[in-house]
Design a protein around this motif. Structure first.
Motif, PDB file in Angstrom:
ATOM      1  N   PRO A  79       0.825  -1.222   0.000  1.00 47.83           N
ATOM      2  CA  PRO A  79       0.000   0.000   0.000  1.00 47.83           C
ATOM      3  C   PRO A  79       0.850   1.258   0.000  1.00 47.83           C
ATOM      4  CG  PRO A  79       0.056  -0.970   2.187  1.00 47.83           C
ATOM      5  CD  PRO A  79       0.749  -1.949   1.285  1.00 47.83           C
ATOM      6  N   GLU A  80       0.221   2.368  -0.412  1.00 53.02           N
ATOM      7  CA  GLU A  80       0.892   3.661  -0.346  1.00 53.02           C
ATOM      8  C   GLU A  80       1.235   3.963   1.103  1.00 53.02           C
ATOM      9  OE1 GLU A  80      -0.759   6.876  -2.874  1.00 53.02           O
ATOM     10  OE2 GLU A  80      -2.304   5.402  -3.325  1.00 53.02           O
ATOM     11  N   GLY A  81       2.404   4.537   1.316  1.00 51.88           N
ATOM     12  CA  GLY A  81       2.859   4.801   2.673  1.00 51.88           C
ATOM     13  C   GLY A  81       3.775   3.725   3.201  1.00 51.88           C
ATOM     14  N   ALA A  82       3.808   2.562   2.516  1.00 52.75           N
ATOM     15  CA  ALA A  82       4.677   1.466   2.950  1.00 52.75           C
ATOM     16  C   ALA A  82       5.953   1.401   2.120  1.00 52.75           C
ATOM     17  CB  ALA A  82       3.940   0.132   2.847  1.00 52.75           C
ATOM     18  N   VAL A  83       6.024   2.188   1.040  1.00 50.67           N
ATOM     19  CA  VAL A  83       7.181   2.157   0.131  1.00 50.67           C
ATOM     20  C   VAL A  83       7.647   3.580  -0.113  1.00 50.67           C
ATOM     21  CG1 VAL A  83       7.998   1.507  -2.167  1.00 50.67           C
ATOM     22  CG2 VAL A  83       6.299   0.078  -1.000  1.00 50.67           C
ATOM     23  N   ARG A  84       8.963   3.789  -0.071  1.00 47.11           N
ATOM     24  CA  ARG A  84       9.517   5.086  -0.436  1.00 47.11           C
ATOM     25  C   ARG A  84      10.619   4.858  -1.466  1.00 47.11           C
ATOM     26  NH1 ARG A  84      12.392   9.838   3.209  1.00 47.11           N
ATOM     27  NH2 ARG A  84      12.186  11.463   1.631  1.00 47.11           N
ATOM     28  N   VAL A  85      10.517   5.577  -2.571  1.00 47.07           N
ATOM     29  CA  VAL A  85      11.471   5.451  -3.668  1.00 47.07           C
ATOM     30  C   VAL A  85      12.177   6.795  -3.826  1.00 47.07           C
ATOM     31  CG1 VAL A  85      11.784   4.788  -6.078  1.00 47.07           C
ATOM     32  CG2 VAL A  85       9.803   3.912  -4.790  1.00 47.07           C
ATOM     33  N   VAL A  86      13.512   6.798  -3.697  1.00 50.81           N
ATOM     34  CA  VAL A  86      14.247   8.063  -3.779  1.00 50.81           C
ATOM     35  C   VAL A  86      15.265   8.013  -4.911  1.00 50.81           C
ATOM     36  CG1 VAL A  86      13.944   8.561  -1.325  1.00 50.81           C
ATOM     37  CG2 VAL A  86      15.993   7.381  -2.064  1.00 50.81           C
ATOM     38  N   GLY A  87      15.343   9.101  -5.642  1.00 49.99           N
ATOM     39  CA  GLY A  87      16.341   9.265  -6.695  1.00 49.99           C
ATOM     40  C   GLY A  87      17.413  10.227  -6.227  1.00 49.99           C
ATOM     41  N   THR A  88      18.657  10.007  -6.650  1.00 46.85           N
ATOM     42  CA  THR A  88      19.771  10.830  -6.158  1.00 46.85           C
ATOM     43  C   THR A  88      20.387  11.642  -7.294  1.00 46.85           C
ATOM     44  OG1 THR A  88      21.296   8.941  -6.347  1.00 46.85           O
ATOM     45  CG2 THR A  88      20.154   9.247  -4.234  1.00 46.85           C
ATOM     46  N   ASN A  89      21.698  11.733  -7.354  1.00 49.77           N
ATOM     47  CA  ASN A  89      22.348  12.756  -8.167  1.00 49.77           C
ATOM     48  C   ASN A  89      22.038  12.681  -9.659  1.00 49.77           C
ATOM     49  OD1 ASN A  89      24.459  15.012  -8.055  1.00 49.77           O
ATOM     50  ND2 ASN A  89      25.246  13.699  -9.681  1.00 49.77           N
ATOM     51  N   ALA A  90      22.012  11.493 -10.244  1.00 48.92           N
ATOM     52  CA  ALA A  90      21.751  11.407 -11.687  1.00 48.92           C
ATOM     53  C   ALA A  90      20.377  11.988 -12.022  1.00 48.92           C
ATOM     54  CB  ALA A  90      21.847   9.961 -12.160  1.00 48.92           C
ATOM     55  N   LEU A  91      19.386  11.710 -11.187  1.00 45.07           N
ATOM     56  CA  LEU A  91      18.052  12.262 -11.431  1.00 45.07           C
ATOM     57  C   LEU A  91      17.973  13.731 -11.023  1.00 45.07           C
ATOM     58  CD1 LEU A  91      15.745   9.265 -10.472  1.00 45.07           C
ATOM     59  CD2 LEU A  91      16.315  10.133 -12.743  1.00 45.07           C
ATOM     60  N   ARG A  92      18.789  14.150 -10.070  1.00 45.48           N
ATOM     61  CA  ARG A  92      18.856  15.590  -9.769  1.00 45.48           C
ATOM     62  C   ARG A  92      19.388  16.349 -10.980  1.00 45.48           C
ATOM     63  NH1 ARG A  92      20.668  13.896  -4.427  1.00 45.48           N
ATOM     64  NH2 ARG A  92      22.865  14.154  -4.918  1.00 45.48           N
ATOM     65  N   GLU A  93      20.353  15.740 -11.677  1.00 46.02           N
ATOM     66  CA  GLU A  93      21.011  16.398 -12.803  1.00 46.02           C
ATOM     67  C   GLU A  93      20.206  16.328 -14.093  1.00 46.02           C
ATOM     68  OE1 GLU A  93      24.476  17.876 -13.137  1.00 46.02           O
ATOM     69  OE2 GLU A  93      23.689  18.265 -11.135  1.00 46.02           O
ATOM     70  N   ALA A  94      19.481  15.240 -14.297  1.00 39.73           N
ATOM     71  CA  ALA A  94      18.835  14.994 -15.585  1.00 39.73           C
ATOM     72  C   ALA A  94      17.723  15.997 -15.866  1.00 39.73           C
ATOM     73  CB  ALA A  94      18.284  13.579 -15.615  1.00 39.73           C
ATOM     74  N   ARG A  95      17.821  16.679 -16.971  1.00 40.70           N
ATOM     75  CA  ARG A  95      16.791  17.649 -17.352  1.00 40.70           C
ATOM     76  C   ARG A  95      15.507  16.949 -17.782  1.00 40.70           C
ATOM     77  NH1 ARG A  95      19.523  21.796 -21.466  1.00 40.70           N
ATOM     78  NH2 ARG A  95      17.469  22.745 -21.251  1.00 40.70           N
ATOM     79  N   ASN A  96      15.624  15.720 -18.255  1.00 38.52           N
ATOM     80  CA  ASN A  96      14.432  14.978 -18.686  1.00 38.52           C
ATOM     81  C   ASN A  96      14.018  13.927 -17.651  1.00 38.52           C
ATOM     82  OD1 ASN A  96      16.696  13.380 -19.129  1.00 38.52           O
ATOM     83  ND2 ASN A  96      15.848  12.397 -20.963  1.00 38.52           N
ATOM     84  N   ARG A  97      14.329  14.205 -16.380  1.00 39.43           N
ATOM     85  CA  ARG A  97      14.005  13.240 -15.322  1.00 39.43           C
ATOM     86  C   ARG A  97      12.510  12.941 -15.236  1.00 39.43           C
ATOM     87  NH1 ARG A  97      16.102  17.647 -12.686  1.00 39.43           N
ATOM     88  NH2 ARG A  97      14.567  19.069 -11.782  1.00 39.43           N
ATOM     89  N   ALA A  98      11.671  13.918 -15.577  1.00 42.33           N
ATOM     90  CA  ALA A  98      10.222  13.710 -15.469  1.00 42.33           C
ATOM     91  C   ALA A  98       9.771  12.522 -16.322  1.00 42.33           C
ATOM     92  CB  ALA A  98       9.475  14.971 -15.882  1.00 42.33           C
ATOM     93  N   GLU A  99      10.396  12.344 -17.481  1.00 37.87           N
ATOM     94  CA  GLU A  99      10.049  11.233 -18.365  1.00 37.87           C
ATOM     95  C   GLU A  99      10.403   9.896 -17.723  1.00 37.87           C
ATOM     96  OE1 GLU A  99       9.024   8.784 -21.611  1.00 37.87           O
ATOM     97  OE2 GLU A  99       8.338  10.769 -20.930  1.00 37.87           O
ATOM     98  N   PHE A 100      11.626   9.818 -17.149  1.00 39.29           N
ATOM     99  CA  PHE A 100      12.036   8.581 -16.484  1.00 39.29           C
ATOM    100  C   PHE A 100      11.145   8.305 -15.279  1.00 39.29           C
ATOM    101  CE2 PHE A 100      14.361   6.280 -13.225  1.00 39.29           C
ATOM    102  CZ  PHE A 100      14.771   5.154 -13.931  1.00 39.29           C
ATOM    103  N   ILE A 101      10.865   9.334 -14.497  1.00 41.14           N
ATOM    104  CA  ILE A 101      10.051   9.163 -13.293  1.00 41.14           C
ATOM    105  C   ILE A 101       8.650   8.675 -13.652  1.00 41.14           C
ATOM    106  CG2 ILE A 101       8.903  10.444 -11.424  1.00 41.14           C
ATOM    107  CD1 ILE A 101      11.494  12.135 -11.234  1.00 41.14           C
ATOM    108  N   ARG A 102       8.066   9.249 -14.696  1.00 45.17           N
ATOM    109  CA  ARG A 102       6.727   8.819 -15.120  1.00 45.17           C
ATOM    110  C   ARG A 102       6.708   7.329 -15.453  1.00 45.17           C
ATOM    111  NH1 ARG A 102       4.407   7.559 -19.605  1.00 45.17           N
ATOM    112  NH2 ARG A 102       6.208   8.135 -20.906  1.00 45.17           N
ATOM    113  N   ARG A 103       7.696   6.885 -16.194  1.00 48.53           N
ATOM    114  CA  ARG A 103       7.747   5.474 -16.596  1.00 48.53           C
ATOM    115  C   ARG A 103       8.060   4.569 -15.402  1.00 48.53           C
ATOM    116  NH1 ARG A 103      11.617   6.219 -21.792  1.00 48.53           N
ATOM    117  NH2 ARG A 103      11.418   3.945 -22.028  1.00 48.53           N
ATOM    118  N   ALA A 104       8.906   5.042 -14.500  1.00 48.50           N
ATOM    119  CA  ALA A 104       9.238   4.258 -13.302  1.00 48.50           C
ATOM    120  C   ALA A 104       8.018   4.097 -12.401  1.00 48.50           C
ATOM    121  CB  ALA A 104      10.376   4.936 -12.533  1.00 48.50           C
ATOM    122  N   GLU A 105       7.250   5.162 -12.249  1.00 48.83           N
ATOM    123  CA  GLU A 105       6.063   5.101 -11.384  1.00 48.83           C
ATOM    124  C   GLU A 105       5.003   4.164 -11.952  1.00 48.83           C
ATOM    125  OE1 GLU A 105       6.356   9.455  -9.160  1.00 48.83           O
ATOM    126  OE2 GLU A 105       5.030   9.241 -10.897  1.00 48.83           O
TER     127      GLU A 105
END
Length: 499
Positions: A79-105
Motif C-alpha cells: 500500500p501507499e505509505g509502505a514504500v519510499r522510492v528516492v532518486g539521487t544525483n543522476a536524477l537531480r542532474e537529468a533535465r528529462n528526469r520527469a520522463e524517467f520518473i513517469r515510466r518508473a512510477e
C-alpha cells in the motif's frame, strides 16, 4: 500525491535509485522494530547516460526501468505509505528526469521522489547510525556514490553537518577514464579535481572534528576488501593500503585487468575513479583509517519511513525549525491550519483530495508567513523562494516545489501556470490553495475572538461559503475581504460565492 497513512504496515520497502546502482530493501516491522527480509542491488550506471545537455539517453533509462521491473514484483502490491522510492544525483542532474520518473512510477505503482544532496546525506547518516555499532563521540560518515559524494558529521542518531559534492565514481569515470585506460596523468587529474571540490567543505569538517571515520558505499567497501586481500588491512581502508592499491591499479593500466579480490567484475570500470576520490578525501581530511558500514541510504530511508509511521516525522521538526528561524507567528499559523483542515474535511470527497493533500495543506498553513521576516512587501514571493531553495530535511524536491507554489499563491495573484507544471496534480493543488486562502481570510483579524461555524460546498470550479444569517452584515470588513477574494479567484476562472 503520496498518501500518508497513520497506521503501521507490516511490510515496508525502500528503493534507492542511485547514479551507479539501484538498490531495494524489504523489511518486516513489529512494535517499532524492523527486520530485513530482502536486499537487492543492480549496477545500472544511470549517470553514464547523461549527455552534454544533461539529458538521460534511452539506453540508460531502459537499464534503470528493466531493473525496476525486477524489483516491482516485491513492492507494487504494497500500500501507499509502505514504500519510499528516492532518486539521487543522476536524477537531480537529468533535465528529462520527469520522463524517467513517469515510466518508473507506472512500473512500481509508487511515487518516485528526487531528494537533494543534503537530504541524501541525512538519510545516509540515519542508515549508518542504525546499523553500525554505536561509540562515544562524533563520527564522520562518507558515501562515494556514482554522481555525488556525501559527508556527514553526527553523534548517535543526530547529524550536525551534511554536505554533498559533485564528484562520484561514474561521473569521474566518464570524465577521466572513459576508454578504460588508467594512466598516472589521468589518475592525477581525477585526484586533483576531487581535491578542488573538497576545498569548499574541508575546513568546516575539521572545525567540528570527529573521533572515527566510516565509509558507507560500495566503492569504499571494495577498496577495503582489495586492501585486505593484498595483506594490508582487515577490511578497513588505511593509508598504506591505499598507496599499495593505487600503485597496483596504475601498474595494471586498464580497467579490464583489474581482477582484484573484493572488486566485483561490474565495479571494475568505475574503480579507478572511486579510488582517486577516496585518496583525495583521505589527504584533504587527514584520515589514517576508515571503517565500512553496510547500512547506508536505503536503510536510512527505511528507518525514516518507520519514524513517520510512529509519529516521529522529521518533516514536522524541519518546519518547526523553519518557523522559529523566520519568527513565524505560531498562534496565527495554528489558527489558519485549524480552519484550513476544517474546510478541507468538508470538501475533500467532492474535490478528490486524500490524506497526503491534507498533510500538505497543514504544512503550508504553518509556514505561509515565513517571508514576512524578509520584508512585508511581496512576502508571499519571499516565502516561496525560501521554501524552494532551502535544504528541508525530510522533504523531496517535489514536496518543496509544491509547498513553495502554495505559499506563493496564498495571497494576491494565483500563479495558475505554476500549478499547471504539476500535471494532473495541478488542479488539486489549486484547490488546496483556495482552501488556504479561505482560512487566511477567515482569520484576517489576528485574534482569538469567537468565529462562526461556516458550511462549505464545493463544485468543479467553485466554492460556496455559507455564514450564519446576519453575521457578514455585522462584520463588514470580513465581507469586503471575501468580496475582494472572489475577484482574485475570478481571474483564474474560479467562482467564490458568499452567502
Amino acid at each position: 500525491m503520496r498518501h500518508s497513512s497513520p497506521e503501521s504496515h507490516p511490510l515496508i520497502a525502500a528503493l534507492d535509485l542511485g547514479s551507479n546502482s539501484f538498490h531495494m530493501v524489504l523489511a518486516r516491522t513489529s512494535n517499532g522494530e524492523m527486520r530485513i527480509l530482502e536486499r537487492l542491488g543492480e549496477k545500472v550506471q544511470l549517470a553514464a547516460g547523461l549527455d552534454e545537455l544533461r539529458n538521460l539517453d534511452e539506453n540508460a533509462m531502459q537499464r534503470g526501468l528493466d531493473c525496476l521491473r525486477r524489483f516491482a514484483q516485491l513492492v507494487n502490491h504494497l500500500p501507499e505509505g509502505a514504500v519510499r522510492v528516492v532518486g539521487t544525483n543522476a536524477l537531480r542532474e537529468a533535465r528529462n528526469r520527469a520522463e524517467f520518473i513517469r515510466r518508473a512510477e507506472e512500473i512500481l505503482n509508487h511515487q518516485v521522489e528526487v531528494i537533494s544532496g543534503r537530504e541524501e546525506a541525512r538519510l545516509i547518516y540515519l542508515g549508518v547510525a542504525h546499523t553500525f555499532p554505536c561509540s562515544p563521540g562524533k563520527r564522520l560518515v562518507v558515501d562515494i556514490g556514482g554522481g555525488s559524494t556525501e559527508f556527514i558529521i553526527g553523534e548517535v542518531f543526530d547529524s550536525h553537518l551534511r554536505e554533498s559534492l559533485q564528484m562520484g565514481c561514474v561521473s569521474f569515470t566518464q570524465r577521466y577514464f572513459r576508454d578504460g585506460k588508467v594512466t598516472p596523468a589521468r589518475y592525477a587529474q581525477a585526484y586533483t579535481a576531487a581535491r578542488l571540490e573538497l576545498m569548499g567543505i574541508e575546513q568546516g569538517l575539521h572545525r567540528l572534528g570527529w573521533q572515527e571515520a566510516i565509509g558507507a558505499s560500495g566503492t569504499i567497501r571494495a577498496v577495503g576488501l582489495a586492501i585486505k586481500a593484498g595483506g594490508h588491512g582487515n577490511g578497513e581502508v588505511n593509508r598504506a593500503g591505499l598507496a599499495w592499491l593505487k600503485h597496483k591499479v596504475l601498474k595494471l593500466g586498464d580497467v579490464e585487468k583489474i581482477d582484484l579480490e573484493g572488486v566485483k567484475a561490474d565495479r571494475r570500470s568505475v574503480f579507478p575513479a572511486g579510488l582517486a576520490v577516496l585518496e583525495a578525501i583521505f589527504d584533504a581530511l587527514e584520515l589514517s583509517s576508515m571503517s565500512h558500514s553496510e547500512g547506508a541510504l536505503r536503510e536510512g530511508v527505511l528507518y525514516d519511513l518507520l519514524g513517520r509511521q510512529h509519529q516521529e516525522d522529521v518533516r514536522d521538526r524541519t518546519l518547526s525549525f523553519l518557523m522559529e528561524r523566520y519568527h513565524v507567528d505560531t498562534e496565527q499559523a495554528a489558527r489558519v491550519e485549524g480552519k484550513a483542515l476544517e474546510a478541507f474535511d468538508q470538501v475533500a470527497d467532492d474535490w478528490k483530495l486524500d490524506e497526503g493533500h491534507r498533510e500538505l495543506l497543514a504544512w503550508t498553513a504553518r509556514i505561509h508567513e515565513v517571508g514576512l521576516d524578509i520584508a512585508h512587501y511581496h512576502y508571499h514571493k519571499h516565502g516561496a523562494y525560501l521554501i524552494e531553495h532551502s535544504d528541508l530535511p525530510g522533504f523531496s524536491r517535489r514536496d518543496q516545489l509544491m509547498l513553495a507554489s502554495l505559499v506563493r499563491g496564498h495571497r494576491r495573484n494565483i500563479p495558475k501556470d505554476k500549478f499547471a507544471e504539476f500535471g494532473d496534480e495541478g488542479i488539486r493543488l489549486l484547490r488546496l490553495c483556495v482552501l488556504l486562502r479561505f482560512a487566511i481570510l477567515f482569520h484576517h483579524i489576528r485574534s482569538d475572538q469567537a468565529m462562526p461555524e461556516v458550511k462549505l460546498k464545493a463544485g468543479e470550479q467553485s466554492l460556496e461559503v455559507r455564514f450564519p444569517e446576519g453575521w457578514l452584515e455585522a462584520n463588514p470588513l470580513t465581507l469586503a475581504d471575501f468580496q475582494a477574494e472572489a475577484d482574485w479567484l475570478q481571474r483564474i476562472g474560479f467562482s467564490l460565492k458568499i452567502r
